[in-house]
Design a protein around this motif. Sequence first.
Motif, short mmCIF file in Angstrom:
data_model
loop_
_atom_site.label_atom_id
_atom_site.label_comp_id
_atom_site.label_asym_id
_atom_site.label_seq_id
_atom_site.Cartn_x
_atom_site.Cartn_y
_atom_site.Cartn_z
N ASN A 70 -4.87 -6.98 -0.84
CA ASN A 70 -5.57 -8.30 -0.13
C ASN A 70 -6.40 -8.94 -0.40
O ASN A 70 -6.30 -10.47 -0.31
N LYS A 78 -11.31 4.52 4.67
CA LYS A 78 -10.28 5.06 5.97
C LYS A 78 -9.94 6.05 5.46
O LYS A 78 -9.12 6.62 6.34
N GLN A 105 -10.65 0.11 2.29
CA GLN A 105 -9.55 1.01 1.92
C GLN A 105 -10.14 2.33 1.95
O GLN A 105 -9.47 3.47 2.65
N SER A 149 -4.89 3.07 -1.21
CA SER A 149 -6.33 2.65 -0.51
C SER A 149 -6.39 0.81 -1.72
O SER A 149 -6.63 0.22 -1.43
N HIS A 208 -12.79 -5.29 -1.03
CA HIS A 208 -11.97 -4.84 -1.01
C HIS A 208 -11.34 -3.10 -0.82
O HIS A 208 -11.13 -2.45 -0.07
N LEU A 263 -4.13 -1.33 -1.59
CA LEU A 263 -4.02 -2.12 -0.63
C LEU A 263 -5.14 -2.94 -0.58
O LEU A 263 -4.92 -4.24 -0.22
N ALA A 264 -6.00 -2.96 -1.17
CA ALA A 264 -7.21 -3.47 -1.68
C ALA A 264 -6.75 -5.03 -2.39
O ALA A 264 -7.02 -5.97 -2.07
#
Length: 233
Positions: free
Chosen positions: A228, A168, A165, A221, A161, A224-225
């Motif tokens: 998620n 990106k 992220q 990032s 994950h 978000l990892a």
Amino acid sequence: MSLKKIIIAIDAGHGGQDPGAIGYTGLKEKTVNIKIALQIKKLLNNNRMFHAILTRNNDSYLSLKKRRQFLTKNHINLLVSIHADSSKKQYVSGASVWIISNTRMHREINNYLKNNNSIICFSKNIQNIFNENKYDTFLKKTILDLQFNNFQKLELDLSKHIFEQLKKNIKLHKIHPNYASLGILSCINIPAILIETGFVTNFLEEKKLRTTDYQNKIAKSIYLALKNYFLEF
């Protein structure tokens, strides 16, 4: 998903008299680490799923021993250690992820079993079994080995994950986690991951790591990892 908050310790590497790596234009790793760590903490604590705490929240020096004591005495679900990398080769750049090696963790487990007066907060289930089987070293070792296997799976899944992220927004140095014998990752009761956010010894990357915008991209990032991963968990 349990209503109980997931407690995440964010460790900003180095600090105080320990600057960490220093870039060609003078950027200190410790500065990058704390700025990213503070932003990750802010993002996590704005999400009711998490409770984030920092091993240090300013430019203070905290020895590895004190960091480890802090971690082992608190019921932490995950450690994320933030660092910036360095290399004698100026062209090397990109982020990477590190997890503890099997050899180091098995050594830590064996050391704990030989020195049972270590203050370590295990989960309630494990602590109860240990209390009921004080002298059964084989059973304890089996449980700790199984726990480590579970932690390692968590670390590997979370790494996917994190890479997903980070790529990106920033360059990756490696696309798979590295294994290392790092003291900060070697607490036997906590899954742990170390993120190298880039190379301060790369001129262009040092320039980016100096900016708030780039630091925030990295922090978001990582956040978000984590979000998620734990939504899937």
